[in-house]
Structure formats: C-alpha cells, structure tokens
Design a protein around this motif. Structure first.
Motif, PDB file in Angstrom:
ATOM      1  N   LEU A  32       0.936  -1.086  -0.157  1.00 13.62           N
ATOM      2  CA  LEU A  32      -0.352   0.031   0.251  1.00 13.62           C
ATOM      3  C   LEU A  32       0.542   1.439  -0.033  1.00 13.62           C
ATOM      4  CD1 LEU A  32      -2.908   1.571   0.659  1.00 13.62           C
ATOM      5  CD2 LEU A  32      -2.592   1.393   2.552  1.00 13.62           C
ATOM      6  N   GLN A  33       0.533   2.204  -1.138  1.00 12.95           N
ATOM      7  CA  GLN A  33       0.807   3.496  -0.547  1.00 12.95           C
ATOM      8  C   GLN A  33       0.182   4.264  -0.353  1.00 12.95           C
ATOM      9  OE1 GLN A  33       4.426   3.437  -1.272  1.00 12.95           O
ATOM     10  NE2 GLN A  33       4.185   1.598  -1.453  1.00 12.95           N
ATOM     11  N   LEU A  34       0.673   5.584   0.008  1.00 20.21           N
ATOM     12  CA  LEU A  34      -0.397   7.030   0.326  1.00 20.21           C
ATOM     13  C   LEU A  34      -0.108   7.563  -0.156  1.00 20.21           C
ATOM     14  CD1 LEU A  34      -0.309   7.091   4.056  1.00 20.21           C
ATOM     15  CD2 LEU A  34      -2.078   6.922   2.484  1.00 20.21           C
ATOM     16  N   HIS A  35      -1.293   8.490  -1.443  1.00 22.21           N
ATOM     17  CA  HIS A  35      -1.070   9.413  -2.586  1.00 22.21           C
ATOM     18  C   HIS A  35      -0.490  11.110  -1.456  1.00 22.21           C
ATOM     19  CE1 HIS A  35      -1.186   7.664  -6.702  1.00 22.21           C
ATOM     20  NE2 HIS A  35      -2.184   7.022  -6.044  1.00 22.21           N
ATOM     21  N   THR A  36      -1.140  10.919  -0.332  1.00 24.66           N
ATOM     22  CA  THR A  36      -1.467  11.982   0.692  1.00 24.66           C
ATOM     23  C   THR A  36      -1.244  11.647   2.122  1.00 24.66           C
ATOM     24  OG1 THR A  36      -2.405  14.104   1.382  1.00 24.66           O
ATOM     25  CG2 THR A  36      -3.687  12.195   0.118  1.00 24.66           C
ATOM     26  N   GLU A  37      -1.075  12.124   2.838  1.00 24.81           N
ATOM     27  CA  GLU A  37      -1.476  11.526   4.916  1.00 24.81           C
ATOM     28  C   GLU A  37      -2.256  12.480   5.408  1.00 24.81           C
ATOM     29  OE1 GLU A  37       2.186  12.273   6.364  1.00 24.81           O
ATOM     30  OE2 GLU A  37       3.226  10.226   5.284  1.00 24.81           O
ATOM     31  N   GLU A  38      -2.665  13.686   4.136  1.00 24.54           N
ATOM     32  CA  GLU A  38      -3.654  14.527   4.488  1.00 24.54           C
ATOM     33  C   GLU A  38      -5.182  14.314   3.787  1.00 24.54           C
ATOM     34  OE1 GLU A  38      -3.382  16.927   6.860  1.00 24.54           O
ATOM     35  OE2 GLU A  38      -1.375  16.401   7.764  1.00 24.54           O
ATOM     36  N   THR A  39      -6.190  14.302   4.697  1.00 24.80           N
ATOM     37  CA  THR A  39      -7.626  14.873   3.935  1.00 24.80           C
ATOM     38  C   THR A  39      -8.020  16.107   3.352  1.00 24.80           C
ATOM     39  OG1 THR A  39      -9.097  14.847   6.173  1.00 24.80           O
ATOM     40  CG2 THR A  39      -8.251  12.423   5.462  1.00 24.80           C
ATOM     41  N   THR A  40      -8.586  15.794   2.383  1.00 21.15           N
ATOM     42  CA  THR A  40      -8.287  17.330   2.067  1.00 21.15           C
ATOM     43  C   THR A  40     -10.594  17.374   1.660  1.00 21.15           C
ATOM     44  OG1 THR A  40      -9.046  16.337  -0.211  1.00 21.15           O
ATOM     45  CG2 THR A  40      -7.083  17.509   0.278  1.00 21.15           C
ATOM     46  N   ASP A  41     -11.313  18.114   1.796  1.00 22.07           N
ATOM     47  CA  ASP A  41     -13.061  18.671   1.389  1.00 22.07           C
ATOM     48  C   ASP A  41     -13.118  17.668   0.622  1.00 22.07           C
ATOM     49  OD1 ASP A  41     -12.835  20.991   3.585  1.00 22.07           O
ATOM     50  OD2 ASP A  41     -13.203  22.322   1.997  1.00 22.07           O
ATOM     51  N   GLU A  42     -12.705  17.692  -0.399  1.00 24.45           N
ATOM     52  CA  GLU A  42     -12.519  16.846  -1.883  1.00 24.45           C
ATOM     53  C   GLU A  42     -12.884  14.771  -2.012  1.00 24.45           C
ATOM     54  OE1 GLU A  42     -10.368  19.109  -1.883  1.00 24.45           O
ATOM     55  OE2 GLU A  42     -12.115  20.057  -2.298  1.00 24.45           O
ATOM     56  N   ASN A  43     -11.859  14.670  -0.699  1.00 26.19           N
ATOM     57  CA  ASN A  43     -11.821  12.839  -0.424  1.00 26.19           C
ATOM     58  C   ASN A  43     -11.776  12.884   1.054  1.00 26.19           C
ATOM     59  OD1 ASN A  43      -9.379  13.760   1.391  1.00 26.19           O
ATOM     60  ND2 ASN A  43      -7.344  13.361  -0.071  1.00 26.19           N
ATOM     61  N   VAL A  44     -12.107  13.591   1.749  1.00 25.16           N
ATOM     62  CA  VAL A  44     -12.980  13.388   3.491  1.00 25.16           C
ATOM     63  C   VAL A  44     -13.140  12.070   3.059  1.00 25.16           C
ATOM     64  CG1 VAL A  44     -14.067  14.623   3.802  1.00 25.16           C
ATOM     65  CG2 VAL A  44     -12.701  13.861   5.709  1.00 25.16           C
ATOM     66  N   GLU A  45     -14.497  12.436   2.859  1.00 22.11           N
ATOM     67  CA  GLU A  45     -15.588  10.994   2.387  1.00 22.11           C
ATOM     68  C   GLU A  45     -15.491   9.458   2.271  1.00 22.11           C
ATOM     69  OE1 GLU A  45     -18.941  11.741   4.207  1.00 22.11           O
ATOM     70  OE2 GLU A  45     -17.364  13.125   4.845  1.00 22.11           O
ATOM     71  N   ASN A  46     -14.612  10.142   0.840  1.00 21.48           N
ATOM     72  CA  ASN A  46     -14.074   8.555  -0.361  1.00 21.48           C
ATOM     73  C   ASN A  46     -12.834   8.006   1.843  1.00 21.48           C
ATOM     74  OD1 ASN A  46     -15.294   8.805  -2.175  1.00 21.48           O
ATOM     75  ND2 ASN A  46     -14.158   9.156  -2.894  1.00 21.48           N
ATOM     76  N   VAL A  47     -12.093   8.350   1.951  1.00 23.18           N
ATOM     77  CA  VAL A  47     -11.376   7.740   3.280  1.00 23.18           C
ATOM     78  C   VAL A  47     -11.512   7.559   4.276  1.00 23.18           C
ATOM     79  CG1 VAL A  47      -9.446   9.089   4.918  1.00 23.18           C
ATOM     80  CG2 VAL A  47      -9.247   9.994   2.010  1.00 23.18           C
ATOM     81  N   LYS A  48     -12.839   8.016   4.916  1.00 18.94           N
ATOM     82  CA  LYS A  48     -13.635   7.741   6.037  1.00 18.94           C
ATOM     83  C   LYS A  48     -14.630   6.306   5.400  1.00 18.94           C
ATOM     84  CE  LYS A  48     -14.615  12.107   8.361  1.00 18.94           C
ATOM     85  NZ  LYS A  48     -16.338  12.872   8.707  1.00 18.94           N
ATOM     86  N   ARG A  49     -14.970   5.997   4.313  1.00 16.94           N
ATOM     87  CA  ARG A  49     -15.781   4.930   3.673  1.00 16.94           C
ATOM     88  C   ARG A  49     -14.513   3.764   3.994  1.00 16.94           C
ATOM     89  NH1 ARG A  49     -19.225   7.653   1.307  1.00 16.94           N
ATOM     90  NH2 ARG A  49     -17.557   8.455  -0.526  1.00 16.94           N
ATOM     91  N   ALA A  50     -13.039   4.168   3.242  1.00 12.98           N
ATOM     92  CA  ALA A  50     -11.960   3.193   3.218  1.00 12.98           C
ATOM     93  C   ALA A  50     -11.716   3.103   4.831  1.00 12.98           C
ATOM     94  CB  ALA A  50     -10.693   3.839   2.654  1.00 12.98           C
ATOM     95  N   VAL A  51     -11.480   3.484   5.938  1.00 13.84           N
ATOM     96  CA  VAL A  51     -11.057   3.768   7.628  1.00 13.84           C
ATOM     97  C   VAL A  51     -12.572   2.533   7.150  1.00 13.84           C
ATOM     98  CG1 VAL A  51     -11.150   4.051   9.353  1.00 13.84           C
ATOM     99  CG2 VAL A  51     -10.131   5.399   7.622  1.00 13.84           C
ATOM    100  N   ALA A  52     -13.693   3.342   7.521  1.00 15.08           N
ATOM    101  CA  ALA A  52     -14.655   1.784   7.927  1.00 15.08           C
ATOM    102  C   ALA A  52     -14.850   0.304   7.147  1.00 15.08           C
ATOM    103  CB  ALA A  52     -16.228   2.452   7.583  1.00 15.08           C
ATOM    104  N   ALA A  53     -14.171   0.605   5.953  1.00 20.32           N
ATOM    105  CA  ALA A  53     -13.887  -0.580   4.851  1.00 20.32           C
ATOM    106  C   ALA A  53     -12.664  -1.447   5.772  1.00 20.32           C
ATOM    107  CB  ALA A  53     -14.695  -0.623   3.540  1.00 20.32           C
ATOM    108  N   CYS A  54     -11.868  -1.314   6.053  1.00 18.00           N
ATOM    109  CA  CYS A  54     -10.555  -1.995   6.134  1.00 18.00           C
ATOM    110  C   CYS A  54     -11.104  -3.588   7.331  1.00 18.00           C
ATOM    111  CB  CYS A  54      -9.566  -0.855   6.794  1.00 18.00           C
ATOM    112  SG  CYS A  54      -7.876  -1.878   6.527  1.00 18.00           S
ATOM    113  N   PRO A  55     -10.414  -4.077   6.987  1.00 20.69           N
ATOM    114  CA  PRO A  55     -10.797  -5.843   7.528  1.00 20.69           C
ATOM    115  C   PRO A  55     -10.555  -5.496   8.567  1.00 20.69           C
ATOM    116  CG  PRO A  55     -10.000  -6.041   5.596  1.00 20.69           C
ATOM    117  CD  PRO A  55     -10.217  -4.726   5.649  1.00 20.69           C
ATOM    118  N   ARG A  56      -9.330  -5.095   8.497  1.00 25.47           N
ATOM    119  CA  ARG A  56      -7.838  -5.223   9.463  1.00 25.47           C
ATOM    120  C   ARG A  56      -7.689  -4.031  10.329  1.00 25.47           C
ATOM    121  NH1 ARG A  56      -5.686  -9.448  11.686  1.00 25.47           N
ATOM    122  NH2 ARG A  56      -3.425  -8.641  11.524  1.00 25.47           N
TER     123      ARG A  56
END
Length: 63
Positions: A32-56
């Motif tokens: 896994l690679q991160l393109h950024t370590e900070e959320t933005t107004d544009e990506n925060v909802e997608n990141v929250k969904r990814a956090v919730a979906a991570c099985p580990r």
C-alpha cells in the motif's frame, strides 16, 4: 485530518484503493502506498469509507 496506516496490520486487499483511489494505491509488489497523508474536502468522505471498510482496521484518521 491526518491519514494513518498500520503497515504491520495491512493485508493489501485493496478495498481502500477501490473506495479512495485518489489517496490509496497498491504498487506492483502489492504494498500500500499513500498519495497523501492529509484529507481534503474532496477526499474526506471516501477516506472515511475506506477506514470503515478495512477488514484489519489498519487505517485510521487523527486530528
């Protein structure tokens, strides 16, 4: 918010990449690679969904 990944827990199953490809990407070696370590107004909802979906629970958000 800051995006944190526990790479020891991460299984590289790509759910996060599917939900937030602008932030997460698996490289050619399936690490896994991160393109950024900070959320933005544009990506925060997608990141929250990814956090919730991570099985580990390898992804988290911190203020």
């Amino acid at each position: 918010m800051k995006i944190k990944v526990d790479f020891d827990l991460c299984e590289s199953n790509a759910l996060c990449e599917a939900l937030a490809p602008e932030v997460f990407e698996l490289d050619d070696d399936d690490f896994l690679q991160l393109h950024t370590e900070e959320t933005t107004d544009e990506n925060v909802e997608n990141v929250k969904r990814a956090v919730a979906a991570c099985p580990r629970a390898a992804i988290s958000l911190a203020d």
